[in-house]
Design a protein around this motif. Structure first.
Motif, PDB file in Angstrom:
ATOM      1  N   ILE A  82     -45.956   9.554  33.038  1.00 15.48           N
ATOM      2  CA  ILE A  82     -45.576   9.506  34.455  1.00 15.48           C
ATOM      3  C   ILE A  82     -44.066   9.647  34.605  1.00 15.48           C
ATOM      4  CG2 ILE A  82     -45.534   8.030  36.502  1.00 15.48           C
ATOM      5  CD1 ILE A  82     -48.202   6.869  35.579  1.00 15.48           C
ATOM      6  N   ASP A  83     -43.309   8.959  33.751  1.00 11.70           N
ATOM      7  CA  ASP A  83     -41.852   9.048  33.808  1.00 11.70           C
ATOM      8  C   ASP A  83     -41.377  10.468  33.514  1.00 11.70           C
ATOM      9  OD1 ASP A  83     -39.165   8.625  33.813  1.00 11.70           O
ATOM     10  OD2 ASP A  83     -39.160   7.046  32.307  1.00 11.70           O
ATOM     11  N   SER A  84     -41.994  11.137  32.548  1.00 10.99           N
ATOM     12  CA  SER A  84     -41.565  12.482  32.180  1.00 10.99           C
ATOM     13  C   SER A  84     -41.875  13.503  33.269  1.00 10.99           C
ATOM     14  CB  SER A  84     -42.241  12.904  30.869  1.00 10.99           C
ATOM     15  OG  SER A  84     -41.913  12.002  29.823  1.00 10.99           O
ATOM     16  N   LEU A  85     -42.944  13.284  34.037  1.00  8.84           N
ATOM     17  CA  LEU A  85     -43.312  14.223  35.099  1.00  8.84           C
ATOM     18  C   LEU A  85     -42.616  13.931  36.426  1.00  8.84           C
ATOM     19  CD1 LEU A  85     -47.167  14.551  34.482  1.00  8.84           C
ATOM     20  CD2 LEU A  85     -45.366  16.134  33.780  1.00  8.84           C
ATOM     21  N   SER A  86     -41.961  12.784  36.548  1.00 11.87           N
ATOM     22  CA  SER A  86     -41.362  12.399  37.833  1.00 11.87           C
ATOM     23  C   SER A  86     -40.282  13.360  38.326  1.00 11.87           C
ATOM     24  CB  SER A  86     -40.804  10.974  37.744  1.00 11.87           C
ATOM     25  OG  SER A  86     -39.845  10.868  36.701  1.00 11.87           O
ATOM     26  N   PRO A  87     -39.489  14.050  37.467  1.00 10.31           N
ATOM     27  CA  PRO A  87     -38.506  15.000  38.032  1.00 10.31           C
ATOM     28  C   PRO A  87     -39.132  16.149  38.800  1.00 10.31           C
ATOM     29  CG  PRO A  87     -37.938  14.458  35.766  1.00 10.31           C
ATOM     30  CD  PRO A  87     -39.296  13.878  36.017  1.00 10.31           C
ATOM     31  N   LEU A  88     -40.407  16.441  38.563  1.00  6.86           N
ATOM     32  CA  LEU A  88     -41.051  17.527  39.297  1.00  6.86           C
ATOM     33  C   LEU A  88     -41.162  17.229  40.783  1.00  6.86           C
ATOM     34  CD1 LEU A  88     -43.977  18.341  36.817  1.00  6.86           C
ATOM     35  CD2 LEU A  88     -41.901  19.688  37.172  1.00  6.86           C
ATOM     36  N   PHE A  89     -41.179  15.948  41.149  1.00  7.32           N
ATOM     37  CA  PHE A  89     -41.424  15.554  42.541  1.00  7.32           C
ATOM     38  C   PHE A  89     -40.203  14.907  43.181  1.00  7.32           C
ATOM     39  CE2 PHE A  89     -45.214  15.042  39.870  1.00  7.32           C
ATOM     40  CZ  PHE A  89     -46.040  15.995  40.429  1.00  7.32           C
ATOM     41  N   ASP A  90     -39.090  14.796  42.462  1.00  4.50           N
ATOM     42  CA  ASP A  90     -37.908  14.133  43.011  1.00  4.50           C
ATOM     43  C   ASP A  90     -36.979  15.164  43.629  1.00  4.50           C
ATOM     44  OD1 ASP A  90     -36.168  11.601  43.139  1.00  4.50           O
ATOM     45  OD2 ASP A  90     -34.822  13.071  42.216  1.00  4.50           O
ATOM     46  N   ARG A  91     -36.492  14.866  44.825  1.00  6.86           N
ATOM     47  CA  ARG A  91     -35.520  15.695  45.512  1.00  6.86           C
ATOM     48  C   ARG A  91     -34.432  14.783  46.085  1.00  6.86           C
ATOM     49  NH1 ARG A  91     -38.109  18.563  43.065  1.00  6.86           N
ATOM     50  NH2 ARG A  91     -39.094  20.562  43.595  1.00  6.86           N
ATOM     51  N   PRO A  92     -33.165  15.225  46.060  1.00 12.06           N
ATOM     52  CA  PRO A  92     -32.719  16.565  45.662  1.00 12.06           C
ATOM     53  C   PRO A  92     -32.141  16.630  44.260  1.00 12.06           C
ATOM     54  CG  PRO A  92     -31.010  15.501  46.943  1.00 12.06           C
ATOM     55  CD  PRO A  92     -32.124  14.490  46.825  1.00 12.06           C
ATOM     56  N   GLY A 109     -32.540  27.362  57.521  1.00  7.11           N
ATOM     57  CA  GLY A 109     -33.169  27.908  56.321  1.00  7.11           C
ATOM     58  C   GLY A 109     -33.262  26.875  55.215  1.00  7.11           C
ATOM     59  N   GLN A 110     -33.202  27.327  53.969  1.00  4.58           N
ATOM     60  CA  GLN A 110     -33.359  26.458  52.816  1.00  4.58           C
ATOM     61  C   GLN A 110     -32.094  25.651  52.563  1.00  4.58           C
ATOM     62  OE1 GLN A 110     -34.324  28.570  49.280  1.00  4.58           O
ATOM     63  NE2 GLN A 110     -34.752  26.749  48.062  1.00  4.58           N
ATOM     64  N   GLN A 111     -32.271  24.360  52.238  1.00  3.22           N
ATOM     65  CA  GLN A 111     -31.135  23.505  51.959  1.00  3.22           C
ATOM     66  C   GLN A 111     -30.453  23.951  50.669  1.00  3.22           C
ATOM     67  OE1 GLN A 111     -29.926  21.086  53.751  1.00  3.22           O
ATOM     68  NE2 GLN A 111     -31.462  20.986  55.354  1.00  3.22           N
ATOM     69  N   PRO A 112     -29.118  23.932  50.619  1.00  3.17           N
ATOM     70  CA  PRO A 112     -28.427  24.311  49.380  1.00  3.17           C
ATOM     71  C   PRO A 112     -28.670  23.272  48.301  1.00  3.17           C
ATOM     72  CG  PRO A 112     -26.867  23.451  50.995  1.00  3.17           C
ATOM     73  CD  PRO A 112     -28.193  23.573  51.701  1.00  3.17           C
ATOM     74  N   GLU A 113     -28.759  23.724  47.062  1.00  4.97           N
ATOM     75  CA  GLU A 113     -28.998  22.814  45.939  1.00  4.97           C
ATOM     76  C   GLU A 113     -27.738  22.012  45.659  1.00  4.97           C
ATOM     77  OE1 GLU A 113     -29.432  24.049  41.592  1.00  4.97           O
ATOM     78  OE2 GLU A 113     -31.517  23.716  42.206  1.00  4.97           O
ATOM     79  N   PRO A 114     -27.853  20.698  45.476  1.00  7.90           N
ATOM     80  CA  PRO A 114     -26.654  19.887  45.214  1.00  7.90           C
ATOM     81  C   PRO A 114     -26.046  20.231  43.855  1.00  7.90           C
ATOM     82  CG  PRO A 114     -28.644  18.566  44.948  1.00  7.90           C
ATOM     83  CD  PRO A 114     -29.084  19.883  45.536  1.00  7.90           C
ATOM     84  N   ARG A 115     -24.748  20.037  43.755  1.00 10.70           N
ATOM     85  CA  ARG A 115     -24.007  20.257  42.514  1.00 10.70           C
ATOM     86  C   ARG A 115     -23.221  18.990  42.209  1.00 10.70           C
ATOM     87  NH1 ARG A 115     -23.385  25.667  40.988  1.00 10.70           N
ATOM     88  NH2 ARG A 115     -21.414  25.153  39.951  1.00 10.70           N
ATOM     89  N   PRO A 116     -23.830  18.038  41.506  1.00 11.35           N
ATOM     90  CA  PRO A 116     -23.112  16.799  41.182  1.00 11.35           C
ATOM     91  C   PRO A 116     -21.870  17.085  40.345  1.00 11.35           C
ATOM     92  CG  PRO A 116     -25.474  16.590  40.731  1.00 11.35           C
ATOM     93  CD  PRO A 116     -25.206  18.038  40.984  1.00 11.35           C
ATOM     94  N   HIS A 117     -20.736  16.590  40.818  1.00 11.55           N
ATOM     95  CA  HIS A 117     -19.460  16.775  40.134  1.00 11.55           C
ATOM     96  C   HIS A 117     -19.136  18.252  39.917  1.00 11.55           C
ATOM     97  CE1 HIS A 117     -20.057  12.520  39.511  1.00 11.55           C
ATOM     98  NE2 HIS A 117     -21.092  12.737  38.716  1.00 11.55           N
ATOM     99  N   GLY A 118     -19.642  19.122  40.801  1.00 12.01           N
ATOM    100  CA  GLY A 118     -19.364  20.544  40.708  1.00 12.01           C
ATOM    101  C   GLY A 118     -20.177  21.284  39.666  1.00 12.01           C
ATOM    102  N   LEU A 119     -21.194  20.644  39.082  1.00 10.34           N
ATOM    103  CA  LEU A 119     -22.017  21.265  38.047  1.00 10.34           C
ATOM    104  C   LEU A 119     -23.441  21.439  38.562  1.00 10.34           C
ATOM    105  CD1 LEU A 119     -20.774  19.191  34.976  1.00 10.34           C
ATOM    106  CD2 LEU A 119     -20.162  21.541  35.545  1.00 10.34           C
TER     107      LEU A 119
END
Length: 325
Positions: free
Chosen positions: A281-291, A127-137
């Motif tokens: 371009i820099d401001s819109l880049s988080p829309l396409f970055d995973r994970p 199924g869907q990959q779990p969303e990462p939680r960096p440092h538990g956040l």
């Protein structure tokens, strides 16, 4: 390669001979030292079965045992282990034979600590990959990051109104002649081909000064606060924080400056719109970055933006008299 029909030593029992018809063994075996007949053995009569007896297995021919596999002449037949069952192979150095060639069902493969065998694809998450939680956040939402950035832009713009107002006013005065003449031609529908009046001599230097001051104000506003707390005013309002990917620690001035450079320095290129395009371009880049939803300036500084937990405000007010709820 097919083997010609004839009488051959039975690989399962080398003390007997059997007739090979090109596809399988035919008839009953005879002793190996006996002289075989010239042709195939005569067909044996079909055994009669009584009603209370089970029907013979159609996969086996009359007279041949069910457990004897169809092996070709010259091929090694099945060996009989200590347990006496055909198909059991005793491993080298082991006292008790184990069935088959591999480990028992459910046992881990050797050297893999219970994991898949070497070369096998690694099991994927169903199924869907779990969303990462960096440092538990949890990662900061894109909407919250946008609102925080708009708050910061408003603060920097207010600082520019205070510090840059005189330079902007002088720049408008220098650019007034060509702008006024262009507007007059539009209103009067003047189609003259004469060139517009030139701007003032100080327009270029004033433009550079305005952009330098705006860039310096932005850096002074964002870099020190991000270096020490990982938060600007907008991020504090939205409950966001910038953390290094590697550890929970302050960014430090060097990392905070590297993070800001990719987004803030293109302000110097606003006079030709290239700087604004790079920032967009820099401001819109988080829309396409995973994970991790990293912007380009986050990737350069190896940082991530997280959402801080919202702590409830304790209710210390005393209850009204008679209220026991």
């Amino acid at each position: 390669m097919s083997v010609a029909p004839g009488w051959y030593l039975d690989p399962a029992d080398p003390g007997t001979r059997r007739y090979w018809d090109g596809e399988g063994w035919l008839g009953a075996p005879i002793p190996a030292e006996a002289t075989p007949p010239a042709g195939p053995p005569p067909p044996e009569p079909e055994p009669t079965t009584r009603p209370d007896e089970p029907e013979p297995d159609p996969a086996t021919r009359p007279g041949e045992p069910k457990s004897a596999p169809a092996t070709r002449p010259g091929e090694p037949g099945p060996t009989t282990g200590r347990a006496g069952a055909v198909g059991q192979h005793a491993p080298v150095g082991a006292g008790t034979p184990s069935p088959g060639y591999g480990p028992p069902p459910g046992a881990p493969y050797p050297g893999t600590a219970g994991g898949p065998p070497p070369g096998a694809p690694y099991p994927t998450w169903p199924g869907q990959q779990p969303e990462p939680r960096p440092h538990g956040l949890p990662l900061a939402g894109l909407g919250a990051r946008l609102v925080a950035r708009l708050i910061d832009i408003t603060v920097v713009l207010a600082l520019n109104v205070v510090v840059n107002f005189w330079f902007v006013w002088q720049y408008i005065q220098q650019m007034s002649p060509p702008i006024t003449e262009a507007w007059r031609r539009i209103v009067d529908q003047d189609t003259t081909t004469e060139q517009l009046p030139a701007a003032g001599d100080q327009a270029g230097s004033l433009q550079i000064a305005i952009l330098l001051i705006a860039t310096a104000l932005w850096m002074a506003y964002e870099v020190p606060s991000t270096a020490s707390r990982g938060q600007t005013f907008g991020k504090r309002v939205m409950g966001l924080q910038v953390l290094p990917v590697s550890a929970v620690a302050p960014l430090g001035f060097g990392r905070a400056l590297r993070r800001w450079n990719l987004l803030g320095l293109p302000t110097l290129g606003w006079f030709c719109c290239i700087g604004f395009l790079l920032q967009l371009i820099d401001s819109l880049s988080p829309l396409f970055d995973r994970p991790l939803r990293q912007a380009l300036h986050d990737k350069r500084a190896q940082t991530v933006v997280v959402q801080l937990p919202r702590t409830p405000v304790p209710n210390d007010r005393p209850a009204p008299p008679g209220d026991t709820s």
